[in-house]
Design an enzyme around this catalytic site. Structure first.
Site, short mmCIF file in Angstrom:
data_model
loop_
_atom_site.label_atom_id
_atom_site.label_comp_id
_atom_site.label_asym_id
_atom_site.label_seq_id
_atom_site.Cartn_x
_atom_site.Cartn_y
_atom_site.Cartn_z
CG ASP A 54 -1.92 -1.13 1.05
OD1 ASP A 54 -1.63 -1.96 0.35
OD2 ASP A 54 -2.88 -1.09 2.23
CD GLU A 73 -1.45 -5.60 8.97
OE1 GLU A 73 -1.54 -4.92 10.04
OE2 GLU A 73 -1.87 -5.10 7.88
C1 DGY Z 1 -6.01 -1.08 4.44
O1 DGY Z 1 -7.00 -0.62 4.86
O2 DGY Z 1 -4.90 -0.49 5.07
C2 DGY Z 1 -5.81 -2.00 3.35
O3 DGY Z 1 -4.76 -2.51 3.34
C3 DGY Z 1 -6.49 -1.62 2.27
O4 DGY Z 1 -6.43 -2.54 1.54
#
Ligand code: DGY
Length: 435
Positions: A170, A404
């Site tokens: 991201d 995570e």
């Molecule tokens: C988040 O909400 O950070 C997710 O990775 C978006 O897909």
């Protein structure tokens, strides 16, 4: 000592919601595409029925044009629990979106081909569930067809992503170059992620303005692909997305062969050859010993030493010589840290000026990426690299828990697990590594 197997099973069971698995119960309360793929592989080690159900649920949200959405919002409280939810995305207004459930209008790394092969390999009685496999193969092929038809405008075998969230990585530092090209408006919205996770471990507020703006523009186009191609400032040929696509094609070729789906097999062979050629001809960067990105909008390369730049190795894309260079690179000081006692594989080289040890995709280790790399390097016979990727993944979870993402630097006195805890795909990868 954590009992890794018992803990991983406990986490998948905790995060199971009737017909799918949430990535993490507080942070991500719905079904995410590539999480779901990894979670299905995790389930395949302990409960194949659930693994198949996970995939069936995901595929039931497929769009009429073939797109498989990045998030499926399975319940109506979506907008209270997560931002940006179904309303902000507004994808349900698109004529292509499914009628029975709300989703986003973007996708995520196309892992499902190799996920399906993984599930099939785990089946003890290969003559059962044939309908499930055939129908899933057909859906995944129509997803790939959509990508090649609507996302490869110059017929290069490289499909583009049109939102940074489609990359899976991201807030990667790779996007900084794209963001420098324009200014989005400031969105005064209430984020939910930073109420669950420390702000220092998440994308910044200004980053979110870019992410929301891309959704806004897509919504104004009513998710029409041709119009989005014209209007979106973010159109990237991403090596991980394409590497994963190629790896999935490779798996589909094997499955189609087994299932006697000959025309489909020929189609996937064609795609696989094309994407491999595209990756090697256009994206391989010999000076860095890894794959780089191409920005279709601004017509320029983006070179950044990321873990994602190694992932096409899983698809068998690099030549033996390229793979050997990549093996040297990943074991060198950029990725394992100057003291050579860090953990593989940092999402951004520890020597990069943009490296941050705890901020999401700007440094931390992600286990699902390690899994892809482990398979890739093993396939080329680089067992030392593959063993190291596996061992580091196990050590991180043993040291910090099922987080995570993880600090790639070995600060023994500092907690090194970040983001959501009891995280599903971390559990899934561990289940594969120990089985
Ligand atoms: C988040 O909400 O950070 C997710 O990775 C978006 O897909």
């Amino acid at each position: 000592e954590l009992n890794l197997s018992a803990e991983a099973s406990r986490i998948l069971n905790k995060n199971w919601r009737e017909s799918f698995t949430v990535p993490s119960s507080s942070l991500y309360p719905f079904q995410w595409l590539w999480d779901s793929g990894f979670n299905a592989m995790g389930w395949a080690n302990i409960d194949l029925e659930r693994a198949r159900t996970e995939i069936k649920t995901l595929l039931s949200a497929q769009w009429k044009n073939g797109l498989i959405p990045h998030i499926t919002f399975h319940n109506d409280s979506a907008d209270k629990m997560y931002f940006p939810g179904a309303e902000f995305h507004g994808a349900y207004h698109s004529p292509n979106s499914p009628d029975h459930v709300k989703t986003t209008g973007m996708t995520q790394p196309p892992v499902l081909g190799f996920v399906l092969e993984y599930l099939y390999e785990k089946e003890k009685d290969k003559s059962e569930n044939l309908e499930f496999y055939k129908s899933a193969i057909t859906s995944i092929i129509s997803f790939h067809r959509y990508l090649y038809t609507d996302r490869d405008p110059y017929n290069e075998g490289l499909v583009y992503i049109r939102h940074n969230w489609e990359s899976g990585s991201d807030n990667s530092a790779v996007w900084d170059d794209v963001w420098k090209m324009y200014q989005p408006p400031v969105y005064n919205v209430e984020r939910k992620d930073t109420t669950h996770v420390d702000q220092s471990q998440r994308p910044t507020k200004r980053d979110y303005d870019y992410y929301l703006n891309l959704i806004d523009i897509s919504k104004q186009c009513n998710y029409d692909e041709a119009e989005m191609f014209e209007k979106l400032p973010f159109l990237i040929q991403d090596p991980m997305f394409n590497g994963i696509l190629a790896a999935s094609n490779q798996s589909l070729i094997k499955l189609c062969e087994l299932f006697g789906m000959n025309d489909e097999k020929t189609q996937c062979e064609f795609w696989h050859a094309k994407t491999t050629a595209g990756l090697n001809d256009k994206l391989y960067d010999a000076s860095q010993s890894l794959y780089r990105y191409y920005d279709l909008k601004n017509e320029c390369y983006i070179s950044m030493p990321t873990a994602m730049g190694f992932t096409p190795i899983m698809a068998g894309s690099p030549t033996k010589e390229q793979a050997a260079e990549m093996a040297k690179k990943i074991m060198g000081e950029d990725f394992t840290g100057p003291r050579l006692d860090g953990f593989l594989c940092p999402s951004l080289a520890v020597t990069s000026p943009s490296f941050e040890h705890n901020r999401y995709w700007r440094g931390p280790v992600w286990l699902q990426v390690n899994w892809i790399l482990e398979r890739g390097f093993r396939q080329y016979g680089f067992n030392e690299v593959a063993d190291r990727l596996k061992q580091d993944s196990l050590s991180l979870v043993q040291k910090d828990g099922f987080y995570e993402y993880f600090n790639p630097k070995n600060y023994s006195d500092e907690k090194g697990g970040y983001g959501g805890n009891d995280f599903s795909w971390t559990a899934a990868v561990i289940l594969d590594f120990i089985n």
